[in-house]
Design an enzyme around this catalytic site. Structure first.
Site, PDB file in Angstrom:
ATOM      1  N   PRO A   1     -13.719 -37.546  16.968  1.00 41.48           N
ATOM      2  CA  PRO A   1     -14.922 -37.035  16.098  1.00 41.48           C
ATOM      3  C   PRO A   1     -14.785 -37.449  14.907  1.00 41.48           C
ATOM      4  O   PRO A   1     -15.569 -37.317  14.016  1.00 41.48           O
ATOM      5  CB  PRO A   1     -14.458 -35.437  15.961  1.00 41.48           C
ATOM      6  CG  PRO A   1     -13.453 -35.372  17.132  1.00 41.48           C
ATOM      7  CD  PRO A   1     -12.913 -36.530  17.723  1.00 41.48           C
TER       8      PRO A   1
ATOM      9  N   GLU B   1      -4.781 -32.247  20.215  1.00 43.29           N
ATOM     10  CA  GLU B   1      -5.430 -32.055  18.887  1.00 43.29           C
ATOM     11  C   GLU B   1      -5.681 -33.406  18.266  1.00 43.29           C
ATOM     12  O   GLU B   1      -6.163 -33.563  17.205  1.00 43.29           O
ATOM     13  CB  GLU B   1      -4.389 -31.414  17.810  1.00 43.29           C
ATOM     14  CG  GLU B   1      -3.966 -29.906  18.562  1.00 43.29           C
ATOM     15  CD  GLU B   1      -5.095 -29.299  18.886  1.00 43.29           C
ATOM     16  OE1 GLU B   1      -6.001 -28.774  18.081  1.00 43.29           O
ATOM     17  OE2 GLU B   1      -5.200 -28.526  19.893  1.00 43.29           O
TER      18      GLU B   1
ATOM     19  N   ARG C   1     -26.867 -48.795  31.021  1.00 43.89           N
ATOM     20  CA  ARG C   1     -28.322 -48.688  31.652  1.00 43.89           C
ATOM     21  C   ARG C   1     -28.903 -49.763  30.626  1.00 43.89           C
ATOM     22  O   ARG C   1     -30.126 -50.130  30.943  1.00 43.89           O
ATOM     23  CB  ARG C   1     -28.873 -47.477  31.264  1.00 43.89           C
ATOM     24  CG  ARG C   1     -29.060 -46.732  29.887  1.00 43.89           C
ATOM     25  CD  ARG C   1     -29.017 -45.356  29.840  1.00 43.89           C
ATOM     26  NE  ARG C   1     -30.275 -45.049  30.430  1.00 43.89           N
ATOM     27  CZ  ARG C   1     -31.626 -45.311  30.000  1.00 43.89           C
ATOM     28  NH1 ARG C   1     -31.747 -45.868  28.958  1.00 43.89           N
ATOM     29  NH2 ARG C   1     -32.639 -44.801  30.820  1.00 43.89           N
TER      30      ARG C   1
ATOM     31  N   ASP D   1     -37.635 -46.878  26.284  1.00 43.96           N
ATOM     32  CA  ASP D   1     -36.620 -45.572  25.946  1.00 43.96           C
ATOM     33  C   ASP D   1     -37.210 -45.150  24.489  1.00 43.96           C
ATOM     34  O   ASP D   1     -37.394 -45.891  23.531  1.00 43.96           O
ATOM     35  CB  ASP D   1     -35.233 -45.918  25.725  1.00 43.96           C
ATOM     36  CG  ASP D   1     -34.743 -45.970  27.253  1.00 43.96           C
ATOM     37  OD1 ASP D   1     -35.663 -45.685  28.373  1.00 43.96           O
ATOM     38  OD2 ASP D   1     -33.497 -46.332  27.450  1.00 43.96           O
TER      39      ASP D   1
HETATM   40 CL1  6GU Z   1     -15.515 -39.155  20.496  1.00 43.02          CL
HETATM   41  N1  6GU Z   1     -13.990 -36.821  20.954  1.00 43.02           N
HETATM   42  C1  6GU Z   1     -13.913 -35.447  20.985  1.00 43.02           C
HETATM   43  N2  6GU Z   1     -12.816 -34.868  21.247  1.00 43.02           N
HETATM   44  N3  6GU Z   1     -14.865 -34.815  20.329  1.00 43.02           N
HETATM   45  C2  6GU Z   1     -15.892 -35.273  20.069  1.00 43.02           C
HETATM   46  C3  6GU Z   1     -16.158 -36.597  19.940  1.00 43.02           C
HETATM   47  C4  6GU Z   1     -15.298 -37.341  20.643  1.00 43.02           C
HETATM   48  N4  6GU Z   1     -17.562 -36.849  19.587  1.00 43.02           N
HETATM   49  C5  6GU Z   1     -17.804 -35.708  19.236  1.00 43.02           C
HETATM   50  N5  6GU Z   1     -17.225 -34.892  19.211  1.00 43.02           N
END
Ligand code: 6GU
Length: 251
Positions: A94, A121, A158, A173
């Site tokens: 994230p 975590e 794709r 797309d």
């Molecule tokens: Cl790449 N990993 C995780 N654990 N949560 C996420 C993510 C990635 N992208 C958005 N949320």
């Protein structure tokens, strides 16, 4: 052939990618190869430990640097043997840069991608030495990087030549032209009292093209004004969007 190697403690999750739809068929056709590496197989102790408590305390566990790094090194070596000159190692997190169509196209031209899916975590910060890039798929938290890695694999594959037929070519797309897609209709001509827009039955392909572009512009304006702000509209497109707004206000 594009080489994907995934580092994950849940390799079986990736069977889903190999089996379903166009992405599964692309693998059967030899357009890409996907190999999973389990950091547990690179752990040092008899318990095959891959995680430990965080220094400084706090909840959850952290993935240890060593098993993960060793799995990445093994994956890169395999890619080299498969003829990849430069593997790109991507950590799904994230904290990474946000995935979008531009990023997908940038990755789709690589020869080999090593995708590191963290769990728990997070992963020990010192693994970053092995990482070229960090990518997130959106502003929400998944339990692990596996689903994000599968999203990445799907949207990259794709785009590869020979995966989609001409009929449903990826060129058509959404996002390719910076706009959302237009509405689609199939038989019957009337469903639940709702008619298919007349122009789509007209057989006039120029008119149909203009109608579709107008709808794409209008829907993007309604739903994703941020996309329009990033995009320059031609005089023709501005006119179509004005028409959309006028038709909406019932003029
Ligand atoms: Cl790449 N990993 C995780 N654990 N949560 C996420 C993510 C990635 N992208 C958005 N949320």
């Amino acid at each position: 052939m594009l080489q994907f190697d995934v580092v994950t403690i849940f390799p079986a999750m990736f069977d889903a990618v190999a089996e379903a739809g166009v992405i599964g068929r692309a693998r059967d056709k030899g357009i890409y190869q996907l190999i999973a590496w389990n950091p547990r197989d690179f752990a040092q102790n008899a318990y095959r430990t891959v995680d430990d408590r965080p220094y400084g305390g706090g909840p959850g566990m952290v993935m240890m640097a060593e098993p993960l790094s060793r799995a990445v090194v093994a994956a890169k070596q395999r890619q080299q043997s498969a003829g990849v000159r430069k593997s790109r190692v991507i950590h799904l997190t994230p904290q990474g840069r946000l995935l979008n169509h531009q990023v997908v196209m940038e990755l789709a031209v690589q020869q080999g991608l090593v995708l590191v899916a963290g769990r728990y975590e997070g992963v020990d910060e010192r693994v970053t030495r092995e990482i070229d890039d960090e990518i997130s798929i959106g502003d929400y938290v998944l339990s692990g990087g596996e689903l994000a890695a599968m999203v990445l694999i799907d949207c990259i594959v794709r785009q590869l030549p020979g995966v989609l037929g001409d009929a449903d070519s990826a060129v058509q797309d959404s996002f390719v032209n910076g706009l959302l897609d237009c509405p689609h209709y199939t038989r019957p001509e009337t469903y639940d009292g709702q008619k298919v827009p007349q122009v789509l039955l007209s057989g006039n392909h120029a008119d149909i093209g203009r109608w579709r572009l107008k709808q794409a512009l209008g829907r993007t304006w309604q739903r994703r004004p941020d996309l329009l702000e990033k995009r320059v509209l031609s005089a023709d497109e501005r006119k179509l969007l004005e028409e959309f707004k006028q038709e909406l206000s019932g003029v």
